[in-house]
Scaffold this active site. Structure first.
Site, PDB file in Angstrom:
ATOM      1  CB  CYS A 348      -1.086  -0.012   1.314  1.00 48.79           C
ATOM      2  SG  CYS A 348      -2.086   1.444   1.572  1.00 48.79           S
ATOM      3  CB  CYS A 351      -0.718   2.505   4.176  1.00 50.64           C
ATOM      4  SG  CYS A 351      -2.565   2.426   3.990  1.00 50.64           S
ATOM      5  CG  ASP A 352       2.900   0.545   4.566  1.00 50.16           C
ATOM      6  OD1 ASP A 352       2.285   1.068   5.357  1.00 50.16           O
ATOM      7  OD2 ASP A 352       2.581  -0.422   4.059  1.00 50.16           O
TER       8      ASP A 352
END
Length: 536
Positions: A348, A351-352
């Site tokens: 992701c 997200c990361d």
């Protein structure tokens, strides 16, 4: 800091505070502390029931606790933000304000009772990124649990503010949850999934509650767009309808921007998923949450009852079943991928991505998702190498044009990733086989895998007909190879895996199942294998 429109909306929410609250801040002389000071005072200016105290004694600075103004003792101060809760976490902040002030979380009575009955003390630390659309689910669940049980405390930590902690704990993906100082959960989780880990007896009780549930006219497996659509159409036909959901939204929950859902100019995955769930719950649909199907028992003859076994041990019965199990991210399947998952291997970018600021990363995959990931990451990291195993990118031309315009992106075609390498702690590089047949090495710190989806159909092998790729074979009515069992969405052979197509697929499958019900007499007979399994 807050825009006028946001202030106006927030003022309306704060008018509903049942009790006064205090935002107790622990600050220092840093720029983030000044930013937190500004936010908290802006919020307090919108309601006479919100006060700010800067007498906090927390070691994490900046941070603030939300507590009732009339609270006594630590048990009434279970929600802490070591973060400036903007972006995706602003909703978490507002919900925490309302819940600490007395508004009950929207959980079922059984879940509330289960939270309150948990023995022991639980100190959660939840590491997030403000750009992460997966994080609020975990934060909001743990915050609500903290409000309901004085022995539970949750601290939400923005990894960008506390980079020393992130480095010390080797956190390279979010959400990342620690419990009492030890790793507890990685990735999205709702309250029932968290409770299942804390309460070992929860699966047995869940199965017990479902043991005597009456057969359904129509049982939908999956709570994504296809499943939600099927449930709504079935309920509107007046059918006894059940839906088994591990999480509403399915793969949509992991989608950031959505700009092709007709009539909605722009939204995101979590918002659309919440809307799908709210729409389903408007109808008389039995929602069986946080459950996963494990086995299908087709009816012995048309008109009989199909059986669906759940991992919890429960078995459900229905005259018709709609399989809408969706898909999951495809893995590379190369050495090093599992070993370094969440330690340099990620799935992701939204997200990361922030954890790779200033680093070198690779993106595996040249379709729309891979190219979009590379574009997003290029604004954060030092350099992106995109690897496409074929001779050309498959992404839309507008995305390719954008990608090639970015100075810190290299595109490698005919590049097959064969190994991800590391030092035992983190990713340090990867090896790929080029069009020349030789192996080549890249030094880097992260690999984002974006190579498409696989259908969630492993549990169906030996029942309905599947393709070699695992897709459920359906006809133009959504019917599978077994009478009375239908399928819809990304798990099927329907071409073009799109949200709008899945929603139409779900409606079509429900209408087809309804047509089957009115044409095939019910026998009420259960498959012998269901009875045998239930007896065990």
């Amino acid at each position: 800091m807050l825009q006028d429109t946001i202030k106006a909306q927030l003022k309306g929410y704060l008018a509903n505070l049942a009790h006064p609250v205090v935002l107790e801040a622990s600050l220092d002389d840093s720029a983030p502390s000044r930013e937190m000071h500004e936010l908290l005072h802006e919020v307090a200016a919108l309601s006479d029931k919100v006060q700010v105290s800067e007498q906090g004694v927390a070691t994490r600075r900046p941070s603030f606790v939300i507590r009732r103004a009339d609270a006594t003792g630590q048990g009434m101060a279970g929600v802490t933000f070591a973060a400036i809760p903007m972006g995706h976490e602003f909703t978490s902040f507002v919900l925490a304000l309302l819940q600490v002030a007395g508004h009950a979380p929207k959980f079922s009575d059984d879940v509330i009772a289960q939270i309150r009955a948990l023995p022991g003390k639980y100190a959660f630390e939840t590491y997030v990124a403000l750009s992460c659309q997966n994080c609020p689910d975990v934060v909001q669940a743990l915050n609500a649990m903290s409000v309901l049980n004085p022995n539970i405390h949750n601290t939400t930590i923005d990894g960008a503010l506390f980079q020393d902690e992130v480095a010390a704990r080797n956190i390279m993906s979010v959400p990342q949850v620690y419990l009492n100082g030890e790793p507890f959960e990685t990735g999205r989780a709702d309250v029932e999934q968290i409770l299942a880990k804390l309460d070992a007896d929860a699966p047995r009780r869940a199965a017990e509650r479902l043991k005597d549930i009456a057969p359904f006219d129509m049982l939908i497996i999956g709570g994504g767009p296809a499943g939600a659509s099927a449930a709504i159409y079935a309920a509107r036909k007046g059918l006894r309808t059940g839906i088994v959901v591990e999480r509403f939204g399915g793969q949509v929950m992991d989608t950031d921007g959505i700009e092709n859902f007709i009539s909605v100019k722009e939204t995101d995955g979590p918002k659309l998923s919440a809307a799908l769930e709210a729409h389903v719950r408007q109808y008389d649909v039995d929602v069986i949450s946080s459950q996963r199907a494990s086995e299908l028992f087709p009816a012995a003859q048309p008109g009989g009852l199909h059986g669906v076994a759940l991992e919890s041990g429960a078995i459900l019965h229905a005259r018709t079943v709609i399989l809408a199990t969706g898909a999951h991210w495809r893995h590379l399947g190369v050495p090093g991928e599992e070993e370094y998952r969440n330690r340099g291997v990620a799935y992701c970018p939204h997200c990361d991505g922030p954890f790779y600021k200033g680093k070198r990363v690779a993106v595996a995959g040249g379709g729309n998702s891979g190219v979009e990931a590379a574009i997003d990451l290029a604004g954060i990291v030092a350099h992106v190498t995109l690897l496409q195993r074929g001779s050309h990118l498959k992404a839309d031309k507008v995305l390719q044009d954008k990608l090639y315009s970015m100075p810190n992106v290299t595109v490698l075609t005919e590049a097959l990733t064969t190994r991800i390498e590391g030092n035992g702690k983190n990713v340090t590089g990867l090896t790929y086989r080029g069009g020349d047949g030789a192996d080549h090495h890249l030094d880097l710190e992260g690999v984002f895998v974006q190579i498409g989806l696989l259908p969630n159909t492993g549990w169906l092998k030996g029942t309905v007909r599947l393709t070699d790729f695992g897709e459920i074979v359906v006809n133009d009515h959504g019917a599978t190879s077994i009478p009375g069992i239908f399928a819809a969405g990304d798990a099927t052979t329907t071409p073009y895996k799109q949200i709008v197509i899945a929603i139409g697929d779900g409606a079509k499958a429900a209408l087809s199942a309804f047509d089957y019900l009115i044409r095939v007499p019910a026998t009420g007979e259960k498959h012998a294998a269901v009875l045998e399994t239930a007896a065990k």
